[in-house]
Design an enzyme around this catalytic site. Structure first.
Site, PDB file in Angstrom:
ATOM      1  N   CYS A   2     -10.898 -23.767   9.767  1.00  7.93           N
ATOM      2  CA  CYS A   2     -12.336 -23.697   9.983  1.00  7.93           C
ATOM      3  C   CYS A   2     -12.609 -23.471  11.467  1.00  7.93           C
ATOM      4  O   CYS A   2     -11.755 -23.655  12.314  1.00  7.93           O
ATOM      5  CB  CYS A   2     -12.990 -25.005   9.557  1.00  7.93           C
ATOM      6  SG  CYS A   2     -12.637 -25.454   7.863  1.00  7.93           S
ATOM      7  N   ARG A  27     -10.521 -16.332  12.546  1.00 11.36           N
ATOM      8  CA  ARG A  27      -9.753 -17.461  11.988  1.00 11.36           C
ATOM      9  C   ARG A  27      -9.811 -17.472  10.466  1.00 11.36           C
ATOM     10  O   ARG A  27      -9.108 -18.228   9.813  1.00 11.36           O
ATOM     11  CB  ARG A  27     -10.299 -18.785  12.532  1.00 11.36           C
ATOM     12  CG  ARG A  27     -10.127 -18.986  14.019  1.00 11.36           C
ATOM     13  CD  ARG A  27     -11.033 -20.103  14.532  1.00 11.36           C
ATOM     14  NE  ARG A  27     -10.675 -21.384  14.001  1.00 11.36           N
ATOM     15  CZ  ARG A  27      -9.809 -22.237  14.586  1.00 11.36           C
ATOM     16  NH1 ARG A  27      -9.227 -21.870  15.703  1.00 11.36           N
ATOM     17  NH2 ARG A  27      -9.531 -23.407  14.072  1.00 11.36           N
ATOM     18  N   TRP A  76     -12.999 -22.615   6.156  1.00 17.31           N
ATOM     19  CA  TRP A  76     -11.822 -22.109   5.431  1.00 17.31           C
ATOM     20  C   TRP A  76     -11.527 -23.196   4.408  1.00 17.31           C
ATOM     21  O   TRP A  76     -11.020 -24.273   4.756  1.00 17.31           O
ATOM     22  CB  TRP A  76     -10.652 -21.899   6.393  1.00 17.31           C
ATOM     23  CG  TRP A  76      -9.357 -21.608   5.732  1.00 17.31           C
ATOM     24  CD1 TRP A  76      -8.398 -22.507   5.370  1.00 17.31           C
ATOM     25  CD2 TRP A  76      -8.866 -20.340   5.295  1.00 17.31           C
ATOM     26  NE1 TRP A  76      -7.344 -21.877   4.754  1.00 17.31           N
ATOM     27  CE2 TRP A  76      -7.596 -20.546   4.707  1.00 17.31           C
ATOM     28  CE3 TRP A  76      -9.351 -19.037   5.365  1.00 17.31           C
ATOM     29  CZ2 TRP A  76      -6.839 -19.508   4.190  1.00 17.31           C
ATOM     30  CZ3 TRP A  76      -8.592 -17.999   4.849  1.00 17.31           C
ATOM     31  CH2 TRP A  76      -7.350 -18.239   4.261  1.00 17.31           C
ATOM     32  N   ASN A 112     -13.128 -29.658  11.020  1.00 16.55           N
ATOM     33  CA  ASN A 112     -11.983 -28.793  10.755  1.00 16.55           C
ATOM     34  C   ASN A 112     -10.795 -29.721  10.562  1.00 16.55           C
ATOM     35  O   ASN A 112     -10.569 -30.616  11.365  1.00 16.55           O
ATOM     36  CB  ASN A 112     -11.730 -27.846  11.938  1.00 16.55           C
ATOM     37  CG  ASN A 112     -10.463 -27.021  11.740  1.00 16.55           C
ATOM     38  OD1 ASN A 112     -10.075 -26.765  10.595  1.00 16.55           O
ATOM     39  ND2 ASN A 112      -9.816 -26.640  12.825  1.00 16.55           N
ATOM     40  N   GLY A 113     -10.034 -29.524   9.484  1.00 20.45           N
ATOM     41  CA  GLY A 113      -8.858 -30.359   9.259  1.00 20.45           C
ATOM     42  C   GLY A 113      -8.773 -30.790   7.807  1.00 20.45           C
ATOM     43  O   GLY A 113      -9.496 -30.288   6.946  1.00 20.45           O
ATOM     44  N   GLU A 495      14.354 -12.261   2.829  1.00 20.96           N
ATOM     45  CA  GLU A 495      13.159 -12.392   3.692  1.00 20.96           C
ATOM     46  C   GLU A 495      13.458 -11.886   5.088  1.00 20.96           C
ATOM     47  O   GLU A 495      12.638 -11.187   5.694  1.00 20.96           O
ATOM     48  CB  GLU A 495      12.671 -13.840   3.726  1.00 20.96           C
ATOM     49  CG  GLU A 495      11.433 -14.077   4.584  1.00 20.96           C
ATOM     50  CD  GLU A 495      10.228 -13.242   4.163  1.00 20.96           C
ATOM     51  OE1 GLU A 495      10.248 -12.622   3.083  1.00 20.96           O
ATOM     52  OE2 GLU A 495       9.262 -13.160   4.941  1.00 20.96           O
ATOM     53  N   LYS A 499      11.332  -8.805   6.923  1.00 24.40           N
ATOM     54  CA  LYS A 499      10.687  -8.998   8.229  1.00 24.40           C
ATOM     55  C   LYS A 499      11.118  -7.907   9.196  1.00 24.40           C
ATOM     56  O   LYS A 499      10.328  -7.391   9.969  1.00 24.40           O
ATOM     57  CB  LYS A 499      11.035 -10.385   8.779  1.00 24.40           C
ATOM     58  CG  LYS A 499      10.310 -11.511   8.105  1.00 24.40           C
ATOM     59  CD  LYS A 499       8.864 -11.618   8.493  1.00 24.40           C
ATOM     60  CE  LYS A 499       7.783 -11.265   7.518  1.00 24.40           C
ATOM     61  NZ  LYS A 499       7.846 -11.277   6.150  1.00 24.40           N
ATOM     62  N   GLU A 502       9.730  -4.196   7.771  1.00 20.49           N
ATOM     63  CA  GLU A 502       8.280  -3.957   7.688  1.00 20.49           C
ATOM     64  C   GLU A 502       7.631  -3.995   9.080  1.00 20.49           C
ATOM     65  O   GLU A 502       6.565  -3.426   9.273  1.00 20.49           O
ATOM     66  CB  GLU A 502       7.602  -4.950   6.759  1.00 20.49           C
ATOM     67  CG  GLU A 502       7.557  -6.385   7.237  1.00 20.49           C
ATOM     68  CD  GLU A 502       6.725  -7.269   6.315  1.00 20.49           C
ATOM     69  OE1 GLU A 502       5.809  -6.779   5.640  1.00 20.49           O
ATOM     70  OE2 GLU A 502       7.006  -8.472   6.269  1.00 20.49           O
ATOM     71  N   HIS A 518      31.050  -3.776  -4.297  1.00 17.32           N
ATOM     72  CA  HIS A 518      30.783  -2.947  -5.481  1.00 17.32           C
ATOM     73  C   HIS A 518      29.968  -1.717  -5.144  1.00 17.32           C
ATOM     74  O   HIS A 518      29.209  -1.221  -5.971  1.00 17.32           O
ATOM     75  CB  HIS A 518      30.064  -3.811  -6.540  1.00 17.32           C
ATOM     76  CG  HIS A 518      30.888  -4.967  -6.991  1.00 17.32           C
ATOM     77  ND1 HIS A 518      31.990  -4.835  -7.808  1.00 17.32           N
ATOM     78  CD2 HIS A 518      30.827  -6.286  -6.682  1.00 17.32           C
ATOM     79  CE1 HIS A 518      32.541  -6.016  -8.019  1.00 17.32           C
ATOM     80  NE2 HIS A 518      31.848  -6.929  -7.338  1.00 17.32           N
ATOM     81  N   LYS A 617      -2.566  -6.380   4.327  1.00 21.39           N
ATOM     82  CA  LYS A 617      -2.289  -7.821   4.246  1.00 21.39           C
ATOM     83  C   LYS A 617      -2.292  -8.278   2.784  1.00 21.39           C
ATOM     84  O   LYS A 617      -1.510  -9.119   2.393  1.00 21.39           O
ATOM     85  CB  LYS A 617      -3.336  -8.611   5.037  1.00 21.39           C
ATOM     86  CG  LYS A 617      -3.092 -10.113   5.055  1.00 21.39           C
ATOM     87  CD  LYS A 617      -1.740 -10.469   5.624  1.00 21.39           C
ATOM     88  CE  LYS A 617      -1.416 -11.930   5.517  1.00 21.39           C
ATOM     89  NZ  LYS A 617      -0.007 -12.241   5.833  1.00 21.39           N
TER      90      LYS A 617
HETATM   91  C1  AGP Z   1       5.305  -9.867   3.560  1.00 26.45           C
HETATM   92  O1  AGP Z   1       5.427  -9.978   4.969  1.00 26.45           O
HETATM   93  C2  AGP Z   1       4.251  -8.848   3.165  1.00 26.45           C
HETATM   94  N1  AGP Z   1       3.012  -9.144   3.795  1.00 26.45           N
HETATM   95  C3  AGP Z   1       4.155  -8.668   1.647  1.00 26.45           C
HETATM   96  O2  AGP Z   1       5.451  -8.526   1.132  1.00 26.45           O
HETATM   97  C4  AGP Z   1       3.479  -9.846   0.899  1.00 26.45           C
HETATM   98  O3  AGP Z   1       4.336 -10.964   0.911  1.00 26.45           O
HETATM   99  C5  AGP Z   1       3.238  -9.401  -0.547  1.00 26.45           C
HETATM  100  O4  AGP Z   1       2.372  -8.291  -0.538  1.00 26.45           O
HETATM  101  C6  AGP Z   1       2.624 -10.504  -1.413  1.00 26.45           C
HETATM  102  O5  AGP Z   1       1.362 -10.851  -0.923  1.00 26.45           O
HETATM  103  P1  AGP Z   1       0.675 -12.195  -1.494  1.00 26.45           P
HETATM  104  O6  AGP Z   1       1.560 -13.327  -1.113  1.00 26.45           O
HETATM  105  O7  AGP Z   1      -0.672 -12.250  -0.831  1.00 26.45           O
HETATM  106  O8  AGP Z   1       0.574 -12.042  -2.987  1.00 26.45           O
END
Ligand code: AGP
Length: 622
Positions: A2, A27, A76, A112-113, A495, A499, A502, A518, A617
């Site tokens: 928030c 935020r 938030w 906020n919290g 993961e 990272k 991407e 394989h 995002k």
């Molecule tokens: C990961 O860094 C990416 N932003 C992407 O793989 C993301 O995790 C994926 O699109 C899933 O998004 P969500 O967790 O909002 O469902």
């Protein structure tokens, strides 16, 4: 998180508050509101859901609200869906809650919290005749302050002090008292707040950007301190009510860097927010030493009846599922299947009897994950959503919801939300295992004590980021990077690889170390970087041997392991160590150097690491 603002001085407050809230929009929020006092008159509250624009329109950019003292908030949601009733400010009176208009209340406040024990405090206040109009923990705190204010009649500082010693959790509070026109009271614990003073004007905000248009002379109020703001002056008090003095600080950041709290990018800021995100998620799930899934509706009977778990997600959320499968299966003995949502939604599914389908999603809006959820519900499967956004579509449509508390995540590449999702899945696994009688009280307490060490261990890893930064610059022109591991280390590799690719656009693959021979090992040649993830001691030697096979074909080896496994350096040319924790929880620590590696390779390549090309995002389309 928030956003909070406050102002008292000689100018009209509303336009200043709206401007400050605008500077805190980054935020993330779902509703907003302000409360303005005009001299001795009652406070007038105006709230709205959605974007700040609707609050600005409602108040004609603040012109409809006369008064030189006020507080404001962007919410938030953590407790209670996004709604006008749940929007702040909250009041101590028994009003309707829609909140607009003059309020007949002693105390008006914003927060906020997360207040961990708000339900027990709410029951106490109900017994004393208080009524509640919202689902928020904030309304409870405001009414508790009012309760002490009326009971002891020693003034706002005393009432706030008594409240602070009763509440557990995190808070940044800004309050106005009817008997104290022109004054704002503030208090904080583990949530940000700063106070700015210029001649005749006093300001309060969650973060620097909201103040930069008005002052660079600020005070960072300490935890468990109270501030009393009058026009152009501020007084600080400790928990005993004694006045204390604070040094002011000159802010040197520009507005843009202030939004990132001084970090260069949101991604690195959010990597550094992981200790807090993990701590907040633990705080929301562990109450008095016990995991509380009460808010999800997943009680002991439901968890004991689950015949199989199916985890469905996309991207990094799917990687959380890949990690969680090892932990869930090992702790509970219940079979787990992890599926890509984009695959699950088109498959001919034969759901298991008493299956629990878990959709993991930071945004709660990912199209494939939402479609998978709807398919599961059509099949009559019980569904649980693990999401970071309160009131998101997936949260609203699942049978059960387990919220993470990472706060808004701005960078496209997820970091703190991923870490918070891991915590949520650990807690689900531990509680299910306990309910099934697979772990006893001692083991249960051990696991929780291990979880509570994770935030500090992440801090320790972040303190050694320079080595990763140096290595990233060295390998920023790599053509291929391979991440390999076995078991949970394979899930961590997934993961780490995402990272890297991407953010830096360097081709990268994660491979089950035992699978390399394989086919894929044919790609290993001179100078290809191979990163071996070695957090699982029982698989250490096996993976090292796979690394050595790559080295024999010219690969440059980096090892990621725990302190004490120094023999990794017999094979690897560069080794990164992380603190140990229970093997089940090692993903929470091992992922941090890999996040940093992807970030610093992207920075070394001069890329826009917060907004990588072609990515969004939240992927709300197929
Ligand atoms: C990961 O860094 C990416 N932003 C992407 O793989 C993301 O995790 C994926 O699109 C899933 O998004 P969500 O967790 O909002 O469902």
């Amino acid at each position: 998180m928030c956003g909070i603002v406050g102002y008292t001085g000689t100018n009209q407050a509303a336009p200043i508050l709206l401007d400050g809230l605008g500077k805190l929009e980054y935020r993330g929020y779902d509703s907003a509101g302000i409360a303005i006092r005009n001299g001795e008159e009652l406070a007038e509250v105006v709230k709205s859901t959605g974007k700040l624009r609707s609050l600005i329109e409602k108040t004609d950019s603040g012109r409809t609200l006369a008064g030189t003292c006020g507080i404001g908030h962007t919410r938030w949601a953590t407790h209670g869906e996004p709604s006008q009733t749940n929007a702040h400010p909250h009041v101590s009176g028994n009003c309707s809650g829609s909140g607009s208009g003059q309020v007949e209340s002693e105390v008006v406040g914003v927060h906020n919290g997360i207040i961990e024990n708000y339900l027990e405090l709410k029951e106490k206040l109900l017994r004393h005749g208080y009524q509640f109009y919202s689902d928020t923990d904030t309304e409870v705190v405001v009414k508790l302050i009012d309760y002490y204010y009326k009971k002891y009649k020693i003034g706002p500082v005393d009432a706030i002090n008594r409240t602070l010693v009763r509440v557990r959790g995190t808070y940044a509070l800004a309050l106005m008292f009817r008997d104290y026109p022109g004054e704002i009271y503030a208090a904080r614990k583990d949530a940000p707040m700063i106070i700015g003073i210029t001649n005749g004007e006093s300001y309060l905000a969650s973060d620097v950007p909201a103040l930069l248009n008005y002052t660079r002379n600020v005070y960072y109020i300490d935890n468990m301190q109270i501030a009393r703001l009058l026009p152009g002056e501020v007084h600080f008090f400790d928990l005993n009510g004694d006045e204390v003095s604070l040094e002011s600080t000159e802010i040197t950041w520009d507005a843009k860097s202030a939004e990132k709290n001084g970090f260069e990018h949101f991604m690195i800021k959010e990597i550094y927010e992981q200790p807090d995100a993990v701590r907040d998620t633990l705080t929301s799930l562990i109450v008095d030493g016990r995991i509380s899934l009460k808010d999800t509706g997943l009680d002991e009977d439901v968890l004991k009846s689950v015949s199989s778990f199916r985890i469905v997600a996309c991207g990094s959320a799917w990687h959380v599922g890949m990690a969680a499968q090892y932990i869930l299966e090992d702790m509970t003995g219940v079979p787990v299947r992890v599926e890509l949502a984009s695959e699950y939604r088109y498959r001919k599914i034969l759901p298991q009897e008493r299956e629990l389908l878990i959709v993991i999603s930071q945004s709660g809006e990912t199209a494939d994950s939402l479609a998978a959820l709807r398919k599961a519900k059509d099949l009559g499967v019980r569904t649980l959503a693990v999401v970071n956004v309160v009131g998101s579509t997936i949260a609203r449509e699942a049978d059960h919801v387990l919220y993470t508390h990472a706060g808004p995540e701005i960078a496209v590449a997820t970091t703190k939300a991923y870490s918070s999702q891991l915590i949520a899945m650990y807690c689900l696994a531990i509680q299910t295992a306990y309910d099934l009688g697979r772990i006893d009280d001692e083991k249960y307490a051990y696991y929780l004590s291990e979880l509570n060490t994770i935030p500090e261990k992440i801090v320790r890893i972040l303190e050694e980021k320079e080595r990763i930064q140096w290595f990233a610059a060295k390998y920023s022109n790599a053509r291929d990077i391979f991440y390999i591991g076995r078991g949970l280390d394979y899930a961590i590799s997934l993961e780490g690889s995402l990272k890297a690719k991407e953010i830096s656009y360097v081709h990268s693959e994660a491979y089950a170390a035992g699978e390399l021979k394989h086919g894929t090992i044919s790609l290993i040649e001179e100078n290809v970087l191979v990163i071996g993830v070695l957090t699982q001691d029982d698989l250490f030697e096996k993976t090292v041997s796979n690394m050595v096979e790559c080295k024999a074909r010219g690969a440059y080896l980096m090892a990621l392991t725990t302190y004490g496994n120094y023999n990794a350096e017999d094979s690897a040319s560069f080794t990164v160590y992380v603190p140990k924790t229970d093997p089940h929880f090692m993903a929470s620590l091992a992922v941090v150097p890999l996040q940093l590696l992807g970030y610093y390779i992207g920075v070394a390549r001069g890329l826009d690491v917060d907004k990588p090309r072609n990515l969004a995002k939240s992927v709300t389309v197929e």
